[in-house]
Design an enzyme around this catalytic site. Structure first.
Site, PDB file in Angstrom:
ATOM      1  N   ASP A  47      22.126 -26.484 -31.882  1.00 59.54           N
ATOM      2  CA  ASP A  47      21.172 -27.317 -31.154  1.00 59.54           C
ATOM      3  C   ASP A  47      20.564 -28.350 -32.101  1.00 59.54           C
ATOM      4  OD1 ASP A  47      19.230 -28.047 -28.969  1.00 59.54           O
ATOM      5  OD2 ASP A  47      20.021 -26.196 -28.114  1.00 59.54           O
ATOM      6  N   HIS A  74      14.560 -29.484 -28.529  1.00 61.81           N
ATOM      7  CA  HIS A  74      15.311 -28.649 -27.590  1.00 61.81           C
ATOM      8  C   HIS A  74      15.635 -27.289 -28.197  1.00 61.81           C
ATOM      9  CE1 HIS A  74      18.853 -27.539 -25.031  1.00 61.81           C
ATOM     10  NE2 HIS A  74      18.176 -28.173 -24.102  1.00 61.81           N
ATOM     11  N   SER A  95      19.980 -25.308 -19.541  1.00 63.56           N
ATOM     12  CA  SER A  95      19.752 -24.935 -20.937  1.00 63.56           C
ATOM     13  C   SER A  95      18.997 -23.612 -21.012  1.00 63.56           C
ATOM     14  CB  SER A  95      18.958 -26.018 -21.663  1.00 63.56           C
ATOM     15  OG  SER A  95      19.755 -27.133 -21.936  1.00 63.56           O
TER      16      SER A  95
END
Length: 456
Positions: free
Chosen positions: A214, A251, A407
């Site tokens: 990520d 994120h 996600s």
């Protein structure tokens, strides 16, 4: 005579000039045009000098390569390049991605063309190897590609491209007014329905290793500071460093908190907080970097690889390494490679993105009533659905924010898979998918007509 000689020299230079001449700029056609102007007289000196002003020109007009046995053609498009067949914009490098039989090594590839500057391995398997091959200039990509493909042990060649990362558009703050306490109840209630608290009475994921690829991770966040990564690497700078891997992380920090967080008054605890954490920071979609990230996850001993993202389109090298790990990772039991299905509400078609891979564990989103959320992508490659409503997660600014979409769903699936593997380490990847499928009730769900319900 001189003009003809210079024209002939240009042709010879394109096919056989030395690297020394290239460094001197003697491959540049502007150089020869300038020399001609000087020999033609002083009146031509001004246009010659004007030619010395730097002008950005395309190295070539078209470059074609194969992807899943289909021809892909890219052409210059402003500052970038465009794939003619799909209209997608990409950035081109001076590198090639080369798949070979395992018998070939770096020195073998270097010997195939004088235009090759460097070679490095990016994925090593028992049946093949992927290399990143850097050439002298973008203009040499096509020629070097053909030279490489002529070798009987070279299986595949395509340019190393940077795609625009696919936006997972469903991940945004909710506009519905539901209290923090109520949202926590919805999320906790969902976890209870799928049996997470029961599993956690027996295990919190100990003995299982989860790699998260990520955009970075705020390790010092109060919810994560107890969790030191087993291995941390920054793909952007090619640095093995927790400090480098902690950059950014808007994120990735949220994903990590769903998996590993310590509970507090803001968030529920992570699903598998005792699982080992491999932190791989990767903020772009260069094919070589994606392939390398899977190599690092594999070498670091990942049982599960969480990818709460997808690229705009699927490249064959990425499909190759995911397929290989899903079959032969974990000493032949198969690595569980988890991908988010995406949030554009469209059907996933074959070979379109990583979410189309049948070997991966592809996760779409449902609500707490197990109904598919309309914004979640769907299709035959989707294996399971998991909660994609609102969950409170750690944020990269040290606080907390809402997290939703596929996600979140992928992170939940990875966490539950870790609990199952911790209980039964000998499960194959297919067996884990089957157990998750029964537990998370992915099929036979209704389409939701009320968007307000989607958030719950």
């Amino acid at each position: 005579m001189l003009g003809r000689f210079l024209v002939l020299m240009v042709g010879q230079s394109r096919s056989g000039t030395s690297q020394r001449h290239e460094r001197l700029g003697m491959m540049n056609p502007f150089f020869y045009r300038c020399v001609l102007h000087l020999f033609l007289g002083r009146k031509a000196l001004l246009p010659c000098l004007l030619l010395l002003i730097p002008v950005k020109v395309s190295a070539y007009e078209l470059l074609s390569f194969s992807n899943f046995a289909q021809t892909v053609t890219i052409t210059p498009h402003g500052e970038r390049y465009k794939i003619i067949e799909s209209g997608e914009e990409v950035v081109l490098s001076d590198r090639l991605i080369v798949k070979t039989e395992p018998q070939l090594d770096k020195s073998d590839l270097l010997a195939l063309s004088p235009k090759i500057l460097s070679v490095r391995e990016i994925f090593i398997a028992d049946t093949f190897t992927y290399f990143s091959v850097r050439v002298t200039h973008q203009a040499d990509l096509s020629r070097v590609s053909e030279q490489l493909k002529s070798h009987r042990r070279v299986l595949f060649v395509q340019p190393d491209l940077l795609q625009l990362r696919h936006p997972l558009s469903g991940e945004k703050a909710s506009t519905k007014h539901i209290s923090l306490l109520e949202r926590r109840k919805i999320y906790s209630g969902y976890l209870k329905k799928i049996g997470v608290p029961t599993l956690q009475t027996q295990t919190h994921g100990k003995g299982v290793t989860i790699a998260v690829i990520d955009d970075g991770f705020l390790f010092r966040h109060p919810a994560l500071k107890h969790k030191s990564p087993r291995f941390a690497y920054d793909l952007d700078s090619l640095t093995m460093s927790a400090q480098a891997a902690s950059l950014g992380g808007r994120h990735g920090t949220m994903v990590a908190s769903i998996l590993f967080a310590r509970p507090d008054e803001e968030i529920a605890g992570g699903i598998a907080p005792e699982a080992d954490f491999i932190a791989l920071r990767h903020t772009n979609t260069w094919t070589s970097k994606i392939v390398l990230s899977f190599q690092l996850a594999n070498l670091a001993g990942a049982d599960i690889i969480n990818c709460s993202w997808r690229s705009r389109w699927l490249t064959e090298p990425v499909a190759d390494v995911v397929n290989y790990l899903a079959k032969k990772g974990r000493k032949g039991k198969g690595t569980i490679v988890v991908f988010a299905a995406g949030n554009d509400g469209k059907k996933i078609i074959a070979n379109s993105t990583e979410a189309a891979l049948s070997s991966a564990l592809v996760v779409s989103s449902n609500n707490s009533q197990f109904q598919r959320i309309l914004s979640s992508s769907f299709g035959p490659s989707v294996d399971i659905m998991a909660f994609g409503g609102m969950a409170r997660a750690a944020s990269a600014d040290g606080g907390y924010r809402w997290f939703n979409g596929t996600s979140l769903s992928a992170a939940i699936a990875s966490g539950v898979a870790a609990l199952l593997l911790s209980q039964e380490p000998e499960l194959t990847a297919d067996q884990v998918t089957e157990k998750l499928s029964r537990r998370l009730k992915p099929h036979g769900s209704k389409y939701i007509q009320d968007n307000k319900i989607n958030e719950r």
